[in-house]
Write a protein that holds these residues in place. Sequence first.
Motif, short mmCIF file in Angstrom:
data_model
loop_
_atom_site.label_atom_id
_atom_site.label_comp_id
_atom_site.label_asym_id
_atom_site.label_seq_id
_atom_site.Cartn_x
_atom_site.Cartn_y
_atom_site.Cartn_z
N PHE A 217 34.55 39.67 26.49
CA PHE A 217 35.16 38.34 26.46
C PHE A 217 35.46 37.93 27.89
CE2 PHE A 217 39.40 36.06 26.05
CZ PHE A 217 38.85 34.83 25.72
N SER A 218 35.17 36.66 28.21
CA SER A 218 35.33 36.18 29.59
C SER A 218 36.28 34.99 29.66
CB SER A 218 33.97 35.79 30.18
OG SER A 218 33.12 36.90 30.24
N PRO A 219 37.60 35.24 29.64
CA PRO A 219 38.54 34.13 29.86
C PRO A 219 38.50 33.68 31.31
CG PRO A 219 39.70 36.22 29.80
CD PRO A 219 38.28 36.53 29.48
N LYS A 220 39.02 32.49 31.57
CA LYS A 220 39.02 31.95 32.92
C LYS A 220 39.99 32.72 33.80
CE LYS A 220 39.47 27.59 35.47
NZ LYS A 220 39.77 26.12 35.37
N GLU A 221 39.56 33.05 35.00
CA GLU A 221 40.40 33.77 35.94
C GLU A 221 41.59 32.90 36.36
OE1 GLU A 221 39.98 36.26 40.16
OE2 GLU A 221 38.33 35.00 39.44
N VAL A 222 42.76 33.53 36.55
CA VAL A 222 43.97 32.82 36.96
C VAL A 222 44.53 33.45 38.24
CG1 VAL A 222 44.57 32.04 34.64
CG2 VAL A 222 45.41 34.26 35.46
N ALA A 223 45.35 32.69 38.94
CA ALA A 223 45.90 33.17 40.21
C ALA A 223 47.12 34.06 40.00
CB ALA A 223 46.27 31.99 41.10
N GLU A 224 47.93 33.74 38.98
CA GLU A 224 49.17 34.48 38.79
C GLU A 224 48.93 35.81 38.07
OE1 GLU A 224 48.73 31.75 35.21
OE2 GLU A 224 48.41 31.63 37.39
N TRP A 225 49.87 36.71 38.25
CA TRP A 225 49.79 38.01 37.58
C TRP A 225 50.24 37.87 36.13
CZ3 TRP A 225 47.58 42.42 37.35
CH2 TRP A 225 48.15 43.48 36.64
N THR A 226 49.41 38.30 35.22
CA THR A 226 49.71 38.18 33.79
C THR A 226 49.90 39.52 33.11
OG1 THR A 226 47.40 38.26 33.08
CG2 THR A 226 48.29 36.09 33.71
N GLY A 227 49.56 40.59 33.82
CA GLY A 227 49.62 41.91 33.22
C GLY A 227 48.29 42.35 32.63
N LEU A 228 47.28 41.45 32.65
CA LEU A 228 45.98 41.79 32.08
C LEU A 228 44.88 41.54 33.11
CD1 LEU A 228 44.46 42.69 29.49
CD2 LEU A 228 44.17 40.26 28.96
N LEU A 229 43.97 42.48 33.23
CA LEU A 229 42.85 42.36 34.16
C LEU A 229 41.53 42.33 33.38
CD1 LEU A 229 43.91 45.07 36.78
CD2 LEU A 229 44.02 42.59 37.08
N SER A 230 40.51 41.82 34.04
CA SER A 230 39.16 41.85 33.48
C SER A 230 38.21 42.38 34.55
CB SER A 230 38.70 40.47 33.04
OG SER A 230 37.36 40.51 32.58
N LEU A 231 37.25 43.17 34.12
CA LEU A 231 36.22 43.63 35.05
C LEU A 231 35.32 42.48 35.43
CD1 LEU A 231 35.02 46.95 33.34
CD2 LEU A 231 36.82 46.66 35.06
N GLY A 232 34.87 42.47 36.68
CA GLY A 232 33.80 41.58 37.09
C GLY A 232 32.48 42.31 36.93
N LEU A 233 31.40 41.56 36.88
CA LEU A 233 30.08 42.17 36.68
C LEU A 233 29.76 43.17 37.79
CD1 LEU A 233 27.74 42.09 34.68
CD2 LEU A 233 26.72 40.26 36.06
N GLY A 234 30.32 42.93 38.98
CA GLY A 234 30.07 43.81 40.12
C GLY A 234 30.66 45.20 39.98
N CYS A 235 31.44 45.44 38.93
CA CYS A 235 32.01 46.78 38.72
C CYS A 235 30.97 47.78 38.23
CB CYS A 235 33.17 46.71 37.73
SG CYS A 235 34.65 45.89 38.37
N LEU A 236 29.84 47.27 37.71
CA LEU A 236 28.76 48.16 37.33
C LEU A 236 27.72 48.15 38.45
CD1 LEU A 236 28.26 47.47 33.51
CD2 LEU A 236 29.50 49.34 34.62
N THR A 237 27.52 49.30 39.05
CA THR A 237 26.65 49.41 40.22
C THR A 237 25.56 50.46 39.95
OG1 THR A 237 27.76 51.25 41.35
CG2 THR A 237 28.75 49.05 41.57
N LYS A 238 24.65 50.59 40.88
CA LYS A 238 23.61 51.61 40.76
C LYS A 238 24.19 53.02 40.85
CE LYS A 238 19.89 48.63 42.45
NZ LYS A 238 18.86 48.40 43.48
N SER A 239 25.43 53.11 41.30
CA SER A 239 26.13 54.40 41.35
C SER A 239 27.08 54.59 40.18
CB SER A 239 26.90 54.52 42.67
OG SER A 239 26.04 54.42 43.78
N GLY A 240 27.04 53.68 39.22
CA GLY A 240 27.95 53.78 38.09
C GLY A 240 29.10 52.80 38.19
N PHE A 241 30.22 53.13 37.54
CA PHE A 241 31.38 52.25 37.52
C PHE A 241 32.17 52.37 38.81
CE2 PHE A 241 35.98 51.83 36.74
CZ PHE A 241 36.02 50.48 36.40
N LEU A 242 32.47 51.22 39.42
CA LEU A 242 33.35 51.15 40.59
C LEU A 242 34.28 49.95 40.40
CD1 LEU A 242 30.82 51.69 43.56
CD2 LEU A 242 32.49 53.34 42.68
N PRO A 243 35.59 50.17 40.41
CA PRO A 243 36.53 49.06 40.16
C PRO A 243 36.71 48.17 41.38
CG PRO A 243 37.74 51.07 40.57
CD PRO A 243 36.28 51.46 40.58
#
Length: 205
Positions: free
Chosen positions: A24-50
């Motif tokens: 699920f891709s909700p719109k990114e917000v500036a304030e801290w909400t307590g919830l994060l979402s991965l960006g597509l760039g977290c999956l790399t040729k070396s595996g998962f990188l946050p």
Amino acid sequence: MGGESRYPLVPVGEILRSDPSNGFSPKEVAEWTGLLSLGLGCLTKSGFLPRQLKRVPDSSYARRFLLSDGDLLLSRANTRELVGLVGIYRDVGNPCIYPDLMMRLIPNDIVCLPSYLELVLGSATVRRELQAGARGTSESMVKISASLVQSLRVPLPSIAEQRKIVNAHAVVEQRIAALDQVRAKLRVIQRGVVEGLLGGRDYLP
């Protein structure tokens, strides 16, 4: 998966507990909400990188897509070169969901270890199959279907053999990382020698 294998070839769909599920891709917000979402760039040729985490609105619906440490993720949309990258999610310290451009795969760990399936899906042969099967009107954004992933035939050794394969791969990766560190140090020394020679300093003992 092409080529001969000493192990039986089994469709990925038969070793998953459930169908692959998109995020699920909700719109990114500036304030801290307590919830994060991965960006597509977290999956790399070396595996998962946050390396690309986004702040997103918290809601009961968004939390349906919460990740657990050890979840296997696959990028279902990207350029043809990068589509199909796979990685095992590792806890980032806060509740985190995954985006619609990724799918979560839940292998039946009685027959298949997530870490083994990560290796297989990341292999050159399977990557080529995923890239070839991705569809889109532009090479800058092609997509992989769940049915394509489920139809992939992959070698499936016993759980004991899978552990041996995963452990052997980890040893090789550690050696490569150690050699990379040595190479980086040698490059620093090389630059220092070159700069010294250009500057007229004598680097001979």
